[in-house]
Design a protein around this motif. Structure first.
Motif, PDB file in Angstrom:
ATOM      1  N   UNK A   7      96.570  38.936  -6.359  1.00  0.00           N
ATOM      2  CA  UNK A   7      96.400  38.237  -5.084  1.00  0.00           C
ATOM      3  C   UNK A   7      96.295  36.737  -5.310  1.00  0.00           C
ATOM      4  N   UNK A   8      95.493  36.329  -6.293  1.00  0.00           N
ATOM      5  CA  UNK A   8      95.328  34.898  -6.588  1.00  0.00           C
ATOM      6  C   UNK A   8      96.652  34.273  -6.999  1.00  0.00           C
ATOM      7  N   UNK A   9      97.419  34.972  -7.802  1.00  0.00           N
ATOM      8  CA  UNK A   9      98.718  34.475  -8.255  1.00  0.00           C
ATOM      9  C   UNK A   9      99.679  34.339  -7.079  1.00  0.00           C
ATOM     10  N   UNK A  10      99.781  35.363  -6.280  1.00  0.00           N
ATOM     11  CA  UNK A  10     100.661  35.362  -5.118  1.00  0.00           C
ATOM     12  C   UNK A  10     100.310  34.221  -4.165  1.00  0.00           C
ATOM     13  N   UNK A  11      99.027  34.089  -3.838  1.00  0.00           N
ATOM     14  CA  UNK A  11      98.604  33.047  -2.906  1.00  0.00           C
ATOM     15  C   UNK A  11      98.773  31.650  -3.497  1.00  0.00           C
ATOM     16  N   UNK A  12      98.585  31.509  -4.792  1.00  0.00           N
ATOM     17  CA  UNK A  12      98.773  30.198  -5.429  1.00  0.00           C
ATOM     18  C   UNK A  12     100.221  29.742  -5.299  1.00  0.00           C
ATOM     19  N   UNK A  13     101.164  30.653  -5.504  1.00  0.00           N
ATOM     20  CA  UNK A  13     102.577  30.287  -5.364  1.00  0.00           C
ATOM     21  C   UNK A  13     102.877  29.940  -3.904  1.00  0.00           C
ATOM     22  N   UNK A  14     102.372  30.718  -2.984  1.00  0.00           N
ATOM     23  CA  UNK A  14     102.571  30.401  -1.566  1.00  0.00           C
ATOM     24  C   UNK A  14     101.984  29.033  -1.215  1.00  0.00           C
ATOM     25  N   UNK A  15     100.762  28.797  -1.647  1.00  0.00           N
ATOM     26  CA  UNK A  15     100.045  27.578  -1.261  1.00  0.00           C
ATOM     27  C   UNK A  15     100.579  26.315  -1.942  1.00  0.00           C
ATOM     28  N   UNK A  16     101.058  26.457  -3.168  1.00  0.00           N
ATOM     29  CA  UNK A  16     101.492  25.282  -3.933  1.00  0.00           C
ATOM     30  C   UNK A  16     103.001  25.068  -3.914  1.00  0.00           C
ATOM     31  N   UNK A  17     103.745  26.067  -3.458  1.00  0.00           N
ATOM     32  CA  UNK A  17     105.171  25.884  -3.244  1.00  0.00           C
ATOM     33  C   UNK A  17     106.083  26.022  -4.443  1.00  0.00           C
ATOM     34  N   UNK A  18     105.513  26.225  -5.615  1.00  0.00           N
ATOM     35  CA  UNK A  18     106.356  26.428  -6.797  1.00  0.00           C
ATOM     36  C   UNK A  18     105.553  27.177  -7.859  1.00  0.00           C
ATOM     37  N   UNK A  19     106.272  27.769  -8.793  1.00  0.00           N
ATOM     38  CA  UNK A  19     105.610  28.467  -9.889  1.00  0.00           C
ATOM     39  C   UNK A  19     104.892  27.467 -10.784  1.00  0.00           C
ATOM     40  N   UNK A  20     105.502  26.309 -11.022  1.00  0.00           N
ATOM     41  CA  UNK A  20     104.878  25.332 -11.918  1.00  0.00           C
ATOM     42  C   UNK A  20     103.611  24.738 -11.304  1.00  0.00           C
ATOM     43  N   UNK A  21     103.627  24.441 -10.008  1.00  0.00           N
ATOM     44  CA  UNK A  21     102.425  23.914  -9.353  1.00  0.00           C
ATOM     45  C   UNK A  21     101.330  24.975  -9.311  1.00  0.00           C
ATOM     46  N   UNK A  22     101.711  26.210  -9.062  1.00  0.00           N
ATOM     47  CA  UNK A  22     100.729  27.302  -9.077  1.00  0.00           C
ATOM     48  C   UNK A  22     100.142  27.455 -10.478  1.00  0.00           C
ATOM     49  N   UNK A  23     100.987  27.328 -11.491  1.00  0.00           N
ATOM     50  CA  UNK A  23     100.520  27.430 -12.874  1.00  0.00           C
ATOM     51  C   UNK A  23      99.488  26.346 -13.179  1.00  0.00           C
TER      52      UNK A  23
END
Length: 72
Positions: A7-23
């Motif tokens: 859930x945290x991973x999924x929402x991070x990508x949604x909220x930050x707009x990219x895999x690198x920003x979520x990372x």
């Protein structure tokens, strides 16, 4: 069933707009985020992000899953 890391991973990508920003937000390497999303998609048998452009775009499936994920 989604676990809290999924859930945290999924929402991070949604909220930050990219895999690198979520990372960066999750203090992980981008490849771990990409692999985690791919595993989540395989587990759910859904494509959550359209990767055809420069940045991943949430699919309709991702948008429909979002409210449930935010309640977790």
């Amino acid at each position: 069933m989604l676990n809290s890391d999924d859930v945290a991973l999924f929402l991070a990508v949604l909220d930050h707009g990219s895999f690198s920003a979520a990372a960066r937000a999750l203090r992980r390497v981008p490849s771990a985020v990409s692999m985690g999303i791919a595993q989540l998609e395989a587990q759910l048998d859904l494509q959550l992000f359209d990767r055809s452009g420069r940045e991943p775009r949430p699919t309709a499936a991702a948008r429909s899953l979002e409210p449930q994920a935010r309640r977790v």
